[in-house]
Design a protein around this motif. Structure first.
Motif, PDB file in Angstrom:
ATOM      1  N   ALA A  21      -5.528  77.589 -45.226  1.00 43.41           N
ATOM      2  CA  ALA A  21      -4.093  77.878 -45.263  1.00 43.41           C
ATOM      3  C   ALA A  21      -3.597  77.681 -46.693  1.00 43.41           C
ATOM      4  CB  ALA A  21      -3.344  76.964 -44.303  1.00 43.41           C
ATOM      5  N   TYR A  22      -3.091  78.755 -47.275  1.00 43.38           N
ATOM      6  CA  TYR A  22      -2.628  78.723 -48.663  1.00 43.38           C
ATOM      7  C   TYR A  22      -1.108  78.830 -48.677  1.00 43.38           C
ATOM      8  CZ  TYR A  22      -2.237  79.853 -53.613  1.00 43.38           C
ATOM      9  OH  TYR A  22      -1.911  79.849 -54.944  1.00 43.38           O
ATOM     10  N   ASP A  23      -0.477  77.840 -49.283  1.00 44.37           N
ATOM     11  CA  ASP A  23       0.976  77.809 -49.415  1.00 44.37           C
ATOM     12  C   ASP A  23       1.339  78.533 -50.714  1.00 44.37           C
ATOM     13  OD1 ASP A  23       3.653  77.126 -49.971  1.00 44.37           O
ATOM     14  OD2 ASP A  23       3.449  75.183 -48.975  1.00 44.37           O
ATOM     15  N   THR A  24       1.904  79.730 -50.597  1.00 47.29           N
ATOM     16  CA  THR A  24       2.193  80.526 -51.798  1.00 47.29           C
ATOM     17  C   THR A  24       3.339  79.961 -52.624  1.00 47.29           C
ATOM     18  OG1 THR A  24       3.621  82.022 -50.524  1.00 47.29           O
ATOM     19  CG2 THR A  24       1.303  82.658 -50.786  1.00 47.29           C
ATOM     20  N   SER A  25       4.174  79.104 -52.027  1.00 51.01           N
ATOM     21  CA  SER A  25       5.282  78.539 -52.795  1.00 51.01           C
ATOM     22  C   SER A  25       4.834  77.375 -53.681  1.00 51.01           C
ATOM     23  CB  SER A  25       6.417  78.093 -51.872  1.00 51.01           C
ATOM     24  OG  SER A  25       5.999  77.028 -51.053  1.00 51.01           O
ATOM     25  N   THR A  26       3.851  76.601 -53.237  1.00 55.33           N
ATOM     26  CA  THR A  26       3.375  75.463 -54.033  1.00 55.33           C
ATOM     27  C   THR A  26       2.007  75.712 -54.663  1.00 55.33           C
ATOM     28  OG1 THR A  26       2.281  74.423 -52.143  1.00 55.33           O
ATOM     29  CG2 THR A  26       4.596  73.821 -52.552  1.00 55.33           C
ATOM     30  N   ARG A  27       1.377  76.806 -54.258  1.00 55.12           N
ATOM     31  CA  ARG A  27       0.035  77.163 -54.725  1.00 55.12           C
ATOM     32  C   ARG A  27      -1.001  76.096 -54.378  1.00 55.12           C
ATOM     33  NH1 ARG A  27       0.705  80.454 -60.339  1.00 55.12           N
ATOM     34  NH2 ARG A  27       1.383  82.327 -59.263  1.00 55.12           N
ATOM     35  N   GLN A  28      -0.849  75.535 -53.185  1.00 51.51           N
ATOM     36  CA  GLN A  28      -1.777  74.538 -52.668  1.00 51.51           C
ATOM     37  C   GLN A  28      -2.438  75.090 -51.407  1.00 51.51           C
ATOM     38  OE1 GLN A  28      -2.429  71.223 -53.892  1.00 51.51           O
ATOM     39  NE2 GLN A  28      -1.462  72.158 -55.681  1.00 51.51           N
ATOM     40  N   ALA A  29      -3.701  74.740 -51.220  1.00 51.59           N
ATOM     41  CA  ALA A  29      -4.436  75.188 -50.044  1.00 51.59           C
ATOM     42  C   ALA A  29      -4.948  73.986 -49.260  1.00 51.59           C
ATOM     43  CB  ALA A  29      -5.602  76.080 -50.459  1.00 51.59           C
ATOM     44  N   ARG A  30      -5.133  74.195 -47.960  1.00 50.29           N
ATOM     45  CA  ARG A  30      -5.704  73.177 -47.079  1.00 50.29           C
ATOM     46  C   ARG A  30      -6.741  73.855 -46.201  1.00 50.29           C
ATOM     47  NH1 ARG A  30      -0.773  71.625 -43.897  1.00 50.29           N
ATOM     48  NH2 ARG A  30      -0.416  73.779 -44.372  1.00 50.29           N
ATOM     49  N   LEU A  31      -7.754  73.104 -45.807  1.00 53.88           N
ATOM     50  CA  LEU A  31      -8.783  73.606 -44.900  1.00 53.88           C
ATOM     51  C   LEU A  31      -8.660  72.917 -43.552  1.00 53.88           C
ATOM     52  CD1 LEU A  31     -12.110  73.692 -46.959  1.00 53.88           C
ATOM     53  CD2 LEU A  31     -10.545  75.567 -46.457  1.00 53.88           C
ATOM     54  N   TYR A  32      -8.968  73.678 -42.506  1.00 57.22           N
ATOM     55  CA  TYR A  32      -9.021  73.142 -41.151  1.00 57.22           C
ATOM     56  C   TYR A  32     -10.297  73.649 -40.500  1.00 57.22           C
ATOM     57  CZ  TYR A  32      -4.095  72.262 -41.949  1.00 57.22           C
ATOM     58  OH  TYR A  32      -2.913  71.822 -42.474  1.00 57.22           O
ATOM     59  N   THR A  33     -10.984  72.775 -39.790  1.00 53.84           N
ATOM     60  CA  THR A  33     -12.179  73.170 -39.064  1.00 53.84           C
ATOM     61  C   THR A  33     -12.174  72.534 -37.684  1.00 53.84           C
ATOM     62  OG1 THR A  33     -14.589  73.402 -39.218  1.00 53.84           O
ATOM     63  CG2 THR A  33     -13.651  71.314 -39.944  1.00 53.84           C
ATOM     64  N   GLU A  34     -12.892  73.156 -36.782  1.00 51.05           N
ATOM     65  CA  GLU A  34     -12.974  72.659 -35.413  1.00 51.05           C
ATOM     66  C   GLU A  34     -13.795  71.373 -35.358  1.00 51.05           C
ATOM     67  OE1 GLU A  34     -13.482  76.229 -32.470  1.00 51.05           O
ATOM     68  OE2 GLU A  34     -14.676  76.560 -34.278  1.00 51.05           O
ATOM     69  N   ALA A  35     -13.383  70.493 -34.486  1.00 47.39           N
ATOM     70  CA  ALA A  35     -14.123  69.251 -34.247  1.00 47.39           C
ATOM     71  C   ALA A  35     -13.845  68.835 -32.802  1.00 47.39           C
ATOM     72  CB  ALA A  35     -13.679  68.162 -35.220  1.00 47.39           C
ATOM     73  N   PHE A  36     -14.483  67.771 -32.390  1.00 46.78           N
ATOM     74  CA  PHE A  36     -14.252  67.242 -31.051  1.00 46.78           C
ATOM     75  C   PHE A  36     -13.864  65.785 -31.164  1.00 46.78           C
ATOM     76  CE2 PHE A  36     -16.869  70.932 -30.368  1.00 46.78           C
ATOM     77  CZ  PHE A  36     -16.241  71.536 -29.293  1.00 46.78           C
ATOM     78  N   GLY A  37     -12.799  65.413 -30.455  1.00 47.92           N
ATOM     79  CA  GLY A  37     -12.326  64.039 -30.456  1.00 47.92           C
ATOM     80  C   GLY A  37     -13.208  63.150 -29.602  1.00 47.92           C
ATOM     81  N   PRO A  38     -12.928  61.849 -29.567  1.00 48.11           N
ATOM     82  CA  PRO A  38     -13.740  60.900 -28.812  1.00 48.11           C
ATOM     83  C   PRO A  38     -13.776  61.192 -27.317  1.00 48.11           C
ATOM     84  CG  PRO A  38     -11.826  59.816 -29.809  1.00 48.11           C
ATOM     85  CD  PRO A  38     -11.832  61.230 -30.269  1.00 48.11           C
ATOM     86  N   ASP A  39     -12.747  61.862 -26.809  1.00 49.56           N
ATOM     87  CA  ASP A  39     -12.711  62.193 -25.386  1.00 49.56           C
ATOM     88  C   ASP A  39     -13.290  63.580 -25.095  1.00 49.56           C
ATOM     89  OD1 ASP A  39     -10.775  63.702 -26.589  1.00 49.56           O
ATOM     90  OD2 ASP A  39      -9.169  63.162 -25.204  1.00 49.56           O
ATOM     91  N   GLY A  40     -13.873  64.209 -26.124  1.00 49.81           N
ATOM     92  CA  GLY A  40     -14.458  65.533 -25.948  1.00 49.81           C
ATOM     93  C   GLY A  40     -13.459  66.666 -26.114  1.00 49.81           C
ATOM     94  N   GLU A  41     -12.202  66.327 -26.388  1.00 43.30           N
ATOM     95  CA  GLU A  41     -11.160  67.333 -26.574  1.00 43.30           C
ATOM     96  C   GLU A  41     -11.376  68.064 -27.906  1.00 43.30           C
ATOM     97  OE1 GLU A  41      -6.395  67.556 -27.582  1.00 43.30           O
ATOM     98  OE2 GLU A  41      -7.340  65.635 -27.247  1.00 43.30           O
ATOM     99  N   ARG A  42     -11.210  69.382 -27.880  1.00 45.11           N
ATOM    100  CA  ARG A  42     -11.306  70.162 -29.118  1.00 45.11           C
ATOM    101  C   ARG A  42     -10.057  69.925 -29.946  1.00 45.11           C
ATOM    102  NH1 ARG A  42     -13.243  76.267 -29.713  1.00 45.11           N
ATOM    103  NH2 ARG A  42     -14.968  75.251 -28.708  1.00 45.11           N
ATOM    104  N   LEU A  43     -10.247  69.677 -31.211  1.00 48.75           N
ATOM    105  CA  LEU A  43      -9.132  69.505 -32.128  1.00 48.75           C
ATOM    106  C   LEU A  43      -9.508  70.064 -33.487  1.00 48.75           C
ATOM    107  CD1 LEU A  43      -9.884  66.826 -34.093  1.00 48.75           C
ATOM    108  CD2 LEU A  43      -9.398  65.668 -31.969  1.00 48.75           C
ATOM    109  N   TRP A  44      -8.566  70.093 -34.371  1.00 43.20           N
ATOM    110  CA  TRP A  44      -8.776  70.621 -35.723  1.00 43.20           C
ATOM    111  C   TRP A  44      -8.550  69.501 -36.724  1.00 43.20           C
ATOM    112  CZ3 TRP A  44     -10.227  75.620 -36.925  1.00 43.20           C
ATOM    113  CH2 TRP A  44     -10.366  76.454 -35.814  1.00 43.20           C
ATOM    114  N   ILE A  45      -9.417  69.430 -37.717  1.00 41.54           N
ATOM    115  CA  ILE A  45      -9.332  68.394 -38.743  1.00 41.54           C
ATOM    116  C   ILE A  45      -9.363  69.037 -40.121  1.00 41.54           C
ATOM    117  CG2 ILE A  45     -10.448  66.647 -37.300  1.00 41.54           C
ATOM    118  CD1 ILE A  45     -13.012  67.145 -39.038  1.00 41.54           C
TER     119      ILE A  45
END
Length: 111
Positions: free
Chosen positions: A40-64
């Motif tokens: 995700a690239y913020d065009t106003s601040t010129r900063q980017a962030r990454l997100y990838t799939e993972a699984f929480g301790p309870d097996g729930e899918r989440l993004w980190i």
């Protein structure tokens, strides 16, 4: 039941486009079970962030955020390492004035 990767990515891109952002598939992975990385690239601040799939301790899918950096080149290096490791990987890039990622599932915020 989880959506296949190609349908999930198509829905993500559609949500972004409806909101006025630009979203593209940079690397197409396995249609059914490819892991997805969202940049995700913020065009106003010129900063980017990454997100990838993972699984929480309870097996729930989440993004980190697997890596955080103010330097986009470091985020791109992470993506390249993951692509060499996982040929089924999807990479989606979103450009938005607010830096939104458009992921509707649980996103774990960094501590």
């Amino acid at each position: 039941m989880l959506l296949s990767s190609d349908i999930w990515v198509a829905a993500l891109i559609r949500r972004a486009e409806i909101a006025g952002a630009n979203a593209v598939v940079v690397k197409r992975g396995d249609d059914r079970a490819g892991t997805v990385i969202v940049k995700a690239y913020d065009t106003s601040t010129r900063q980017a962030r990454l997100y990838t799939e993972a699984f929480g301790p309870d097996g729930e899918r989440l993004w980190i955020q697997p890596v955080r950096s103010e330097f986009e080149s470091e985020l791109d290096a992470y993506i390249e390492r993951q692509r060499r490791f996982d040929p089924d990987l999807w990479v989606v890039e979103i450009e938005d004035r607010q830096g939104r990622h458009f992921i509707t599932e649980t996103v774990q915020e960094p501590t």
